[in-house]
Design an enzyme around this catalytic site. Sequence first.
Site, short mmCIF file in Angstrom:
data_model
loop_
_atom_site.label_atom_id
_atom_site.label_comp_id
_atom_site.label_asym_id
_atom_site.label_seq_id
_atom_site.Cartn_x
_atom_site.Cartn_y
_atom_site.Cartn_z
N GLU A 172 -111.47 97.96 -6.34
CA GLU A 172 -110.09 97.48 -6.38
C GLU A 172 -109.75 96.87 -7.74
OE1 GLU A 172 -110.49 94.09 -6.96
OE2 GLU A 172 -112.60 94.43 -6.51
N GLU A 315 -113.99 96.12 -8.87
CA GLU A 315 -113.78 97.51 -9.29
C GLU A 315 -114.70 98.50 -8.59
OE1 GLU A 315 -114.24 97.85 -13.52
OE2 GLU A 315 -112.84 96.21 -13.97
#
Length: 350
Positions: A172, A315
């Site tokens: 994310e 991430e």
Amino acid sequence: MLADTLATLQPADRAIAADVTAHLDSLTKPPGSLGRLESLAVTLATITGEAFPRVAPPGALVFAADHGVAVEGVSAFPPEVTAQMVANFVAGGAGINVFARQIGARLEVIDVGVVGAVAGPGVVDEKVRPGTANMVEADAMTRDEAVAAIEVGIRAAERALDAGCRCLIVGEMGIANTTASSALLAVLTESPVAGLIGQGTGISTERLAHKEGVIERAIAARAPDRDDPLEVLAKLGGLEIAAMAGAYLGGAARRMPLLVDGFIATVAALLACRLAPAVRDYLVFGHRSREPGHGHALASLDARPLLDLELRLGEGTGAALAFPLLEAATRMLSEMATFEDAGVAASQAP
């Protein structure tokens, strides 16, 4: 789509575990001598329903969205960094790009709710709305928007599978998403906010106290029903968190191993499990984050991560770093010789 996915999702195939364990015990090693790698191999077999599962190539999905609560000053970075980092993903310069290249992952970046246009080609445009509302003042999104964001994740998981991926890494990007995740976790686990929050992207001690107050005010103002996970998500969550939960649901419905990243990813996984408890069977936890709330989230899922490298980037980076262990487990099953094949005498221990 969400209803169909929930209806399709079934528990993992535990019946295969005994056969895989027996095969592991026949390999040229003392039984159990490869420790957690052996239990990981059994888990991957039950997930896929295959005695000799494969996890390569992996698919990495990075969902990006903005959070209205960022205006409360809960992050060390300004909200425009979300779009700037999406551009960095597209350019190949972020941490997840480096690690995805290392493991040969197919990487897809999905805009679920970034404010404004995202610079550069290569982003999948699935924008549900341009960021959430400030959850201190209003519900983060509507229930329909929460469902739509979940379905973004389901579609992304299906694209990865259709492209030949055999394992999902879900990441994310969204400034202030540790704030939204902490709020979700506090409600879903009935935990005090103070024990869940951390520095996130690197905020000061003073701002950490401010962040705690913001989350508590939001929870009090929104008063979500903890037994209705969609309501909790709509009132306090993020669009990218919803999409991550959707990716877990979609991947589990297609019997894919789901390699969970850090704090935000684990909260999304908890949310997916509240929507469909069978999802838990498909989760492999990549690492333990430095975020205090991550330990609480892991405990709520009875999870033991593979790595502990004191990461807090997000991430999907920690999950990507853990992926080689999954591949090692599958290669052990398929490539290691048995005592009979190698002409090696097996243990005579009773």
